[in-house]
Design a protein around this motif. Structure first.
Motif, PDB file in Angstrom:
ATOM      1  N   ALA A 118       0.818  -1.222   0.000  1.00  9.79           N
ATOM      2  CA  ALA A 118       0.000   0.000   0.000  1.00  9.79           C
ATOM      3  C   ALA A 118       0.846   1.265   0.000  1.00  9.79           C
ATOM      4  CB  ALA A 118      -0.939  -0.025   1.200  1.00  9.79           C
ATOM      5  N   VAL A 122      -0.062   5.508  -0.945  1.00 10.97           N
ATOM      6  CA  VAL A 122      -0.426   6.479   0.085  1.00 10.97           C
ATOM      7  C   VAL A 122      -0.061   7.863  -0.449  1.00 10.97           C
ATOM      8  CG1 VAL A 122       0.078   7.302   2.403  1.00 10.97           C
ATOM      9  CG2 VAL A 122      -0.130   4.848   1.968  1.00 10.97           C
ATOM     10  N   ASP A 126      -5.368   7.342  -1.775  1.00 11.13           N
ATOM     11  CA  ASP A 126      -5.496   6.732  -0.449  1.00 11.13           C
ATOM     12  C   ASP A 126      -6.540   5.635  -0.413  1.00 11.13           C
ATOM     13  OD1 ASP A 126      -3.493   8.228   0.651  1.00 11.13           O
ATOM     14  OD2 ASP A 126      -4.807   9.866   1.235  1.00 11.13           O
ATOM     15  N   GLU A 127      -7.587   5.814  -1.210  1.00 11.39           N
ATOM     16  CA  GLU A 127      -8.652   4.820  -1.200  1.00 11.39           C
ATOM     17  C   GLU A 127      -8.129   3.482  -1.734  1.00 11.39           C
ATOM     18  OE1 GLU A 127     -12.969   4.899  -3.097  1.00 11.39           O
ATOM     19  OE2 GLU A 127     -12.281   6.833  -2.348  1.00 11.39           O
ATOM     20  N   GLN A 130      -6.020   1.755   0.713  1.00  9.69           N
ATOM     21  CA  GLN A 130      -6.804   1.031   1.716  1.00  9.69           C
ATOM     22  C   GLN A 130      -7.265  -0.329   1.196  1.00  9.69           C
ATOM     23  OE1 GLN A 130      -9.849   3.808   2.785  1.00  9.69           O
ATOM     24  NE2 GLN A 130      -8.422   5.044   3.971  1.00  9.69           N
ATOM     25  N   MET A 133      -4.450  -2.664   1.477  1.00  4.99           N
ATOM     26  CA  MET A 133      -4.273  -3.128   2.855  1.00  4.99           C
ATOM     27  C   MET A 133      -5.333  -4.156   3.209  1.00  4.99           C
ATOM     28  SD  MET A 133      -3.043   0.027   5.208  1.00  4.99           S
ATOM     29  CE  MET A 133      -3.621   1.451   4.331  1.00  4.99           C
ATOM     30  N   LEU A 134      -6.557  -3.863   2.755  1.00  2.74           N
ATOM     31  CA  LEU A 134      -7.667  -4.786   3.022  1.00  2.74           C
ATOM     32  C   LEU A 134      -7.366  -6.144   2.403  1.00  2.74           C
ATOM     33  CD1 LEU A 134     -10.563  -5.182   4.085  1.00  2.74           C
ATOM     34  CD2 LEU A 134     -11.378  -4.460   1.856  1.00  2.74           C
TER      35      LEU A 134
ATOM     36  N   ASP B 140      -5.999   0.429  15.022  1.00  4.14           N
ATOM     37  CA  ASP B 140      -5.921  -0.480  13.877  1.00  4.14           C
ATOM     38  C   ASP B 140      -6.678  -1.768  14.165  1.00  4.14           C
ATOM     39  OD1 ASP B 140      -4.494   1.238  12.447  1.00  4.14           O
ATOM     40  OD2 ASP B 140      -2.553   0.229  12.619  1.00  4.14           O
TER      41      ASP B 140
END
Lengths: 378, 403
Positions: A118, A122, A126-127, A130, A133-134, B140
């Motif tokens: 990710a 960044v 940013d979306e 995410q 990361m998800l 988190d």
């Protein structure tokens, strides 16, 4: 003068699916499908092989219009049966796909194509960062449901093992590096490249994404042109998915005054074939690749490769590329570009090695390996 | 260099590591020779960072910076020796030194208190840093936990929706009169039971003439397009709407102006008072009662004054049709009675409504009167006529309604 229905009838594929819902099927799940996407292409090839065993479909959450016939919407996956296996291709997080996988009782076969870290996104998007990361989080969540995990490279396998996956099978994706070689090159492009673009031609093929470090390549072209007196052109070929990054690269080219660097955008196969045919060398400074198909296409066209020894690139290209250390900056890259353009003997060695590397890679049929691996868990 | 590039000798197998080393050496040489500015790469990086916009620093980088700052804070030396005794006044330096000695106890006292405070402050900042890190981690974990919960709930709902959808699909397929999804071609069905295109063209010629001067016309459910062709030949501008993909493709191939869609949905999107004619031949019996009612209202809205609806459907007042046409087509929903349609058009304030009965039952299939003219035979024949009227009424009727 015949039939006008009151409302859309049950789609034919639904009926077909319902008819088959009692059967044991091996179905593949993707986040997104589009015609030239490497993962979609691989999934469709696997499907054709899997259909010899039983019902097999490819389902995706997002489907490009051109893939609509081949790939079915995730929402069309029947609720009827829980018999069968889901083959999940992971490359990004997608909440609806996560929810879908969790809603299903079937065992999961994970095919890990790699999720870009990710950090590259960044500040750029940013979306998207995410979702990446998800995606990694999702791999941990479904781990206990996964009965078989497959990685496209050793590099990908190591990433899976780092989050607790065991016995990861490494199966390189189905590749057809010669498909493009057999494509008739687009005549106007050939003519243009021959008549208008003189001198050495460098080619980058890949999406304009931060982790592909196209900006670094542009910096190196600046160094090579300004301090080494290199006269060569660089074509940047590939889809522009993130305007913030692609715009910055375009501004960089403009502000560094590099008329010899061309942002070509996405092109169809015939034009790409013409470019590969004319290219002196293929260059990429990508720092993260799960496999990297364009490297193999270059080898098929006898185009020597200059890249960074990052992620899965060393294992994909083997000894057939001039690989720079991960920390290489604009100066070292510029020197390497200058060298590969000037040193015909070096290019010849790389081309020769490329041919044997391709032979190694195309010997094994990924589809057979996949079937065998799935067979082992049935 | 070998002349044949396919036969490369071991000596030619350049060691790529050597190449890289040579490149590195070359950079050093250039730097020493002053060919490269010393900060070339850093300048280029800064240039691109400016272009791509300021990116927030990652938290590990910030954390490292905090550690560095704390270390510096801890290493601040508190000492009288670091107080500059110099002075611009003549003899000032001596005065400062003397005062410093005289006040040494006080100055040292203040410095040691400052040092103590410094320790406390840096300890507090370090604690704050730890709290921030812990909070971040907890956050988190919590966010991911919540995300998991949301996903589990979403998954349950997806599962429920899937099951409901499946059940609905099953129910739909069992309900009579619901739209069927046929694997056979509609063109084959029409050809088998409605006769060839030429027959239909003859049959609809007079109805089509009703629409001369009524441009633009839409033909809802145009089927094989015979009516559209008749209108085109009469110079009437007509557009067709049909739900069946094959029929649409075929009509388009013959140069007709068509699009795929559903009659009522299409009509809803048409501009009010923009149409001169609406054609619906053998279609209304496929619609649900609600859609029949909606259709007449929509037709009234979309037709301009003087515009016409021309429709034909099976005549339910003829019982013969139940043995033939009506139940032959599995997609037929329910028959529509001519009196009801007439009522609807009247209620919708159409200016003129004409009902035309069509397709009489062939003579050969009707009841024959008994020969003879005696009162008994006459009575039987009268009864036969009554039965005949009910059984063998005309098979279709057309409505020509003018707005």
């Amino acid at each position: 003068m015949t039939i006008t229905r009151r409302e859309p009838a049950v789609p034919a594929e639904r009926r077909e699916r319902d008819r088959r819902s009692g059967e044991f099927g091996i179905h593949q799940i993707l986040a997104a499908a589009s015609p030239r996407d490497a993962i979609t292409t691989a999934a469709l090839e696997y499907r054709d092989v899997l259909r010899k065993v039983g019902p097999s479909e490819v389902y995706a959450r997002h489907i490009a219009p051109a893939s609509a016939g081949e790939v079915l919407p995730l929402s069309a996956y029947g609720a009827g049966s829980s018999r069968g296996i889901l083959v999940y291709h992971s490359s990004i997080g997608e909440p609806m796909v996560s929810a879908f996988l969790r809603s299903r009782p079937e065992p999961i076969v994970l095919v890990y194509h790699n999720i870009t870290p990710a950090k590259y996104f960044v500040g750029v998007d940013d979306e998207f960062a995410q979702l990446l990361m998800l995606g990694r989080h999702e791999l941990e969540v479904i781990r206990d449901r996964v009965v078989l995990s497959i990685a496209a490279s050793q590099f990908n396998a190591a990433e899976l093992e780092a989050i607790g996956y065991e016995d990861v099978h490494v199966i390189p994706p189905v590749v057809h590096p010669f498909r493009l070689l057999q494509t008739e090159p687009d005549a106007p492009t050939v003519k243009y490249l021959d008549r208008e673009l003189h001198g050495p031609l460098l080619l980058f093929v890949g999406q304009l994404l931060p982790h592909k470090r196209v900006d670094l390549l542009v910096k190196a072209m600046h160094v090579a042109g300004t301090y080494l007196g290199l006269e060569a052109r660089l074509l940047l070929v590939g889809q522009n998915r993130f305007a913030s990054y692609a715009d910055a690269v375009a501004a960089e080219i403009r502000e560094l005054n590099l008329p010899n660097v061309h942002v070509v955008g996405s092109v169809e196969d015939a034009r790409l074939a013409a470019m590969y045919r004319r290219a002196t060398a293929f260059v990429t400074m990508s720092e993260h690749e799960g496999f990297c198909v364009p490297l193999l296409e270059s080898l098929a066209f006898d185009v020597p490769v200059l890249a960074k020894a990052c992620a899965a690139i060393p294992e994909t290209v083997g000894d057939a590329g001039l690989l720079l250390p991960e920390w290489a900056g604009a100066e070292l890259i510029a020197e390497a570009i200058d060298r590969i353009v000037a040193d015909e003997a070096l290019r010849r060695v790389l081309i020769e090695r490329g041919r044997s590397r391709l032979q190694e890679l195309t010997q094994a049929d990924a589809r057979v390996s996949l079937l065998q691996a799935i067979g082992s868990v049935l | 260099m070998p002349s044949d590039p396919t036969h490369e000798s071991a000596a030619d197998r350049a060691d790529l590591d050597t190449v890289i080393s040579e490149l590195k050496a070359r950079i050093e040489e250039r730097r020493v020779a002053g060919e490269y500015p010393g900060d070339l790469e850093a300048t280029l990086d800064a240039h691109f960072d400016r272009l791509v916009g300021v990116r927030p620093r990652s938290s590990p980088a910030l954390h490292a910076e905090l550690q560095e700052a704390l270390q510096e804070l801890n290493q601040v030396g508190f000492s009288r020796a670091r107080i500059d005794p110099s002075s611009r006044l003549p003899g000032g330096r001596l005065i400062h030194r003397t005062m410093s000695r005289a006040l040494s106890r006080q100055i040292d006292g203040v410095l040691s208190q400052l040092e103590q405070q410094n320790h406390l402050v840096s300890h507090a900042i370090a604690l704050l840093g730890d709290i921030a890190t812990t909070l971040g981690n907890e956050f988190d974990t919590k966010v991911l936990q919540q995300l998991d919960d949301v996903q589990v709930r979403l998954a349950e709902q997806v599962r429920d929706v899937n099951q409901i959808e499946h059940q609905v699909a099953e129910v739909r397929e069992r309900v009579p009169g619901n739209a069927v999804d046929a694997w056979y071609g509609q063109d084959h069905f029409t050809a088998s039971f409605r006769g060839g295109s030429d027959d239909l063209r003859v049959r609809y010629a007079t109805l089509a003439e009703q629409l001369v001067g009524c441009d633009p016309v839409i033909d809802l459910g145009f089927g094989r397009g015979e009516f559209m062709e008749l209108l085109t030949e009469l110079g009437v501008r007509v557009r067709g709407v049909e739900s069946d993909t094959q029929l649409v493709t075929s009509a388009r191939g013959r140069g007709l102006d068509v699009e795929q869609g559903f009659a009522i949905e299409y009509l809803r999107k048409v501009e009010p008072a923009s149409l001169g004619g609406i054609v619906m031949i053998q279609v209304i019996e496929h619609l649900s009662p609600q859609h029949v009612i909606d259709f007449v209202e929509l037709a009234a809205e979309k037709l301009r004054p003087g515009g016409k609806v021309v429709l034909e459907t099976i005549n339910p007042a003829s019982l013969y049709t139940y043995a033939r046409a009506f139940w032959l087509d599995p997609d037929h929903a329910r028959p529509v009675h001519p009196n009801f349609l007439e009522f609807l058009f009247r209620e919708a304030e159409f200016a003129k409504i004409a009902i035309e009965f069509r397709s009489p039952v062939p003579e050969s299939e009707r009841l024959m009167p008994l020969p003879g003219d005696d009162p008994q035979t006459r009575a039987i024949n009268e009864n036969l006529e009554r039965i005949g009227a009910l059984l063998f009424g005309d098979q279709d009727y057309a409505v020509i309604a003018t707005r």
